[in-house]
Design a protein around this motif. Structure first.
Motif, PDB file in Angstrom:
ATOM      1  N   TYR A   4      -7.029   8.252   0.256  1.00  0.00           N
ATOM      2  CA  TYR A   4      -7.463   6.886   0.568  1.00  0.00           C
ATOM      3  C   TYR A   4      -8.977   6.798   0.738  1.00  0.00           C
ATOM      4  CZ  TYR A   4      -2.838   4.865   1.178  1.00  0.00           C
ATOM      5  OH  TYR A   4      -1.585   4.384   0.958  1.00  0.00           O
ATOM      6  N   ASP A  52      -7.049  -3.819   6.669  1.00  0.00           N
ATOM      7  CA  ASP A  52      -6.096  -3.595   5.594  1.00  0.00           C
ATOM      8  C   ASP A  52      -4.939  -4.584   5.642  1.00  0.00           C
ATOM      9  OD1 ASP A  52      -7.541  -1.264   4.724  1.00  0.00           O
ATOM     10  OD2 ASP A  52      -6.721  -0.250   6.474  1.00  0.00           O
ATOM     11  N   VAL A  72     -10.968   2.403   2.643  1.00  0.00           N
ATOM     12  CA  VAL A  72      -9.695   2.329   3.352  1.00  0.00           C
ATOM     13  C   VAL A  72      -9.455   3.582   4.182  1.00  0.00           C
ATOM     14  CG1 VAL A  72      -7.194   2.169   3.049  1.00  0.00           C
ATOM     15  CG2 VAL A  72      -8.712   0.770   1.627  1.00  0.00           C
ATOM     16  N   LYS A  81     -11.017   0.870  -2.179  1.00  0.00           N
ATOM     17  CA  LYS A  81     -11.547  -0.426  -1.758  1.00  0.00           C
ATOM     18  C   LYS A  81     -10.469  -1.486  -1.902  1.00  0.00           C
ATOM     19  CE  LYS A  81     -16.502   0.165  -2.779  1.00  0.00           C
ATOM     20  NZ  LYS A  81     -16.482   1.628  -2.972  1.00  0.00           N
ATOM     21  N   ILE A  82     -10.575  -2.517  -1.081  1.00  0.00           N
ATOM     22  CA  ILE A  82      -9.686  -3.670  -1.188  1.00  0.00           C
ATOM     23  C   ILE A  82     -10.519  -4.873  -1.628  1.00  0.00           C
ATOM     24  CG2 ILE A  82      -8.119  -5.236   0.007  1.00  0.00           C
ATOM     25  CD1 ILE A  82      -7.389  -2.952   1.859  1.00  0.00           C
ATOM     26  N   TYR A  83     -10.075  -5.486  -2.727  1.00  0.00           N
ATOM     27  CA  TYR A  83     -10.765  -6.633  -3.306  1.00  0.00           C
ATOM     28  C   TYR A  83      -9.960  -7.895  -3.041  1.00  0.00           C
ATOM     29  CZ  TYR A  83     -13.449  -3.175  -5.967  1.00  0.00           C
ATOM     30  OH  TYR A  83     -14.254  -2.119  -6.341  1.00  0.00           O
ATOM     31  N   GLU A  84     -10.673  -8.966  -2.790  1.00  0.00           N
ATOM     32  CA  GLU A  84     -10.053 -10.276  -2.645  1.00  0.00           C
ATOM     33  C   GLU A  84     -10.446 -11.132  -3.833  1.00  0.00           C
ATOM     34  OE1 GLU A  84      -9.720 -12.460   1.250  1.00  0.00           O
ATOM     35  OE2 GLU A  84     -11.122 -13.791   0.225  1.00  0.00           O
ATOM     36  N   MET A  99      -5.756  -3.254  -3.665  1.00  0.00           N
ATOM     37  CA  MET A  99      -6.416  -2.001  -3.325  1.00  0.00           C
ATOM     38  C   MET A  99      -6.583  -1.187  -4.601  1.00  0.00           C
ATOM     39  SD  MET A  99      -5.502   0.919  -0.495  1.00  0.00           S
ATOM     40  CE  MET A  99      -4.172   1.661  -1.425  1.00  0.00           C
ATOM     41  N   ASN A 146     -12.670  -4.466   2.137  1.00  0.00           N
ATOM     42  CA  ASN A 146     -12.640  -3.162   2.796  1.00  0.00           C
ATOM     43  C   ASN A 146     -13.305  -2.168   1.854  1.00  0.00           C
ATOM     44  OD1 ASN A 146     -12.046  -0.650   3.935  1.00  0.00           O
ATOM     45  ND2 ASN A 146     -10.089  -1.343   4.760  1.00  0.00           N
ATOM     46  N   LEU A 164       0.854  -1.186   0.000  1.00  0.00           N
ATOM     47  CA  LEU A 164       0.000   0.000   0.000  1.00  0.00           C
ATOM     48  C   LEU A 164       0.888   1.233   0.000  1.00  0.00           C
ATOM     49  CD1 LEU A 164      -2.703  -1.125   2.531  1.00  0.00           C
ATOM     50  CD2 LEU A 164      -2.985  -0.799   0.090  1.00  0.00           C
ATOM     51  N   HIS A 186      -5.067  -9.904  -2.694  1.00  0.00           N
ATOM     52  CA  HIS A 186      -5.705  -8.681  -2.249  1.00  0.00           C
ATOM     53  C   HIS A 186      -5.162  -7.506  -3.055  1.00  0.00           C
ATOM     54  CE1 HIS A 186      -6.085 -11.134   1.589  1.00  0.00           C
ATOM     55  NE2 HIS A 186      -7.311 -10.992   1.127  1.00  0.00           N
TER      56      HIS A 186
END
Length: 423
Positions: free
Chosen positions: A23, A389, A94, A27-30, A67, A91, A13, A65
């Motif tokens: 920030y 995060d 963030v 978003k944080i994607y998996e 962002m 998330n 990050l 993951h």
């Protein structure tokens, strides 16, 4: 099949391309690994080259993951949908989570001011950690010794603590440990400080660990970066050092700055990249300090352990090439002793293996350097993820994580002592 693009783009990050407040809305994607084809991986690897909009920072073998900047999210979702990639948002904002965390950390500093002891209630500054180890030396003058081993770029004193059993015997074997290479990995110094407390304050339980071995520990390598991450939510995920690397960018990855296969696979020549290897090997004063420690102890050193996060890994050389060293079975035996002990104690699973084969290439890292310099056992220990995060376990998790980490460290140390008795 090994997904090479994760090895190349362990970006983290980064704050090199964002200003305060940007920030918000990130978003944080998996992404599930099993849903990706090789072609999709190559496509995504090209996508995340744009560090202004995408930050890929993990692949734990089952999921990745990423962002994503708010402006890039429609494109990203379209890409995932078009390739029928399964994903979930882990998330949704963030910036919001970072602000909440910083407010909590601020309150905890007020509730738990430093008073000569470091607990697990909150994260502590590098200055507080130095004060703590100096206090331990004052309280245990026959067993604990502090040495100033250098300065950071911004002038912070870097100090080691040497822990002994006080019998005065010279030339014992040595375990060398450090933490805080990467600034944002706050749980690393916390785990190292906890280990110091166990060895000093719980000596009776760990006397065997100090009978024929001394422990030399540098709690925070990247002191400038570590302090910078504690300024505000906008600096929380800084990774590198703070020495300017170009007109536009600051910092070098200290764990790519060592002069063993420097700036090869897994490192970058781009001063703005998270894995920037620096303008030359050992350009960073912090890396020089660790280098000199390694060489000063190599004739007696039996294990080098550098503590990082995140990933649930105990990694050994080589990191610059996808090959095992001749003595890999010794490394594997010690590493598995630690992983097995943690599994038995807490049911947390650690993967143990060669860095490049198991995870990603990282040429110019301290573990390869120490191993090549003569430490027969050399590990990077990646602690578990935490927080929304992943690099930010909340203070409420510190106690659990550092105690779990100590279980693994103690087990590895006992195996090292068994394998390498004092001559």
């Amino acid at each position: 099949m090994k997904i090479l693009w994760f090895a190349v783009f362990w970006l983290g990050l980064t704050l090199s391309h964002v200003e305060g407040g940007v920030y918000d809305g990130f978003k944080i994607y998996e992404l599930a690994t099993k849903s990706r084809s090789t072609g999709v991986n190559l496509l995504l690897s090209e996508l995340v080259k744009n560090e202004s909009y995408y930050d890929l920072y993990s692949d734990n073998g089952a999921a990745a993951h990423i962002m994503v900047h708010p402006e890039a999210q429609p494109e990203f979702i379209e890409l995932l949908t078009g390739h029928t990639l399964s994903y979930k948002i882990v998330n949704h904002d963030v910036g919001l989570t970072l602000r909440r965390q910083f407010e909590t950390n601020r309150m905890l500093r007020n509730w738990y001011p430093y008073q000569g002891r470091l607990g697990t209630e909150r994260y502590y500054s590098q200055e507080e950690i130095n004060q703590y180890i100096e206090q331990l030396a004052q309280e245990h003058p026959s067993r604990v010794f502090i040495k100033t081993v250098g300065k950071s770029y911004e002038g912070r004193w870097l100090k080691t603590i040497r822990i002994t059993n006080g019998d005065g015997r010279a030339n014992k074997n040595v375990i060398l440990m450090d933490g805080g290479f990467h600034a944002r990995e706050w749980i690393s110094p916390a785990a190292v400080v906890y280990a110091i407390g166990e060895l000093v304050n719980n000596y009776e339980a760990h006397a065997q660990l100090l009978l024929d071995y001394d422990w030399v520990i540098l709690p925070v390598v990247n002191a400038d970066g570590y302090e910078y991450t504690q300024l505000s939510e906008d600096t929380r995920f800084w990774r590198k050092t703070r020495q300017p690397s170009s007109v536009e960018c600051i910092g070098t990855d200290p764990n790519r700055n060592f002069g063993f296969h420097w700036n090869e696979t897994g490192a970058s020549s781009d001063p703005c990249a998270e894995t920037y290897a620096g303008p030359r090997a050992f350009s960073e004063p912090e890396a020089i300090v660790v280098r000199d420690l390694i060489h000063s102890l190599a004739d007696r050193g039996k294990m080098y352990l550098t503590v990082h996060s995140y990933g649930n890994y105990i990694l050994y050389p080589w990191g610059y090439i996808d090959e095992l060293p001749d003595t890999w079975e010794d490394l594997d035996e010690v590493g598995r002793a630690g992983g097995d002990a943690i599994k038995k104690a807490t049911n947390t699973t650690y993967q143990v293996g060669c860095s490049t084969t198991l995870l990603y290439a990282a040429a110019g890292a301290s573990d390869d350097y120490a191993f090549n310099a003569g430490f027969p056992i050399s590990f990077t220990m990646e602690l578990p993820a935490g927080g929304p995060d992943f690099f930010d376990p909340p203070a409420s998790d510190i106690d659990r994580l550092v105690k779990e980490t100590w279980v693994g460290i103690e087990a590895m140390a006992r195996k090292v002592i068994e394998k390498y008795p004092l001559n």
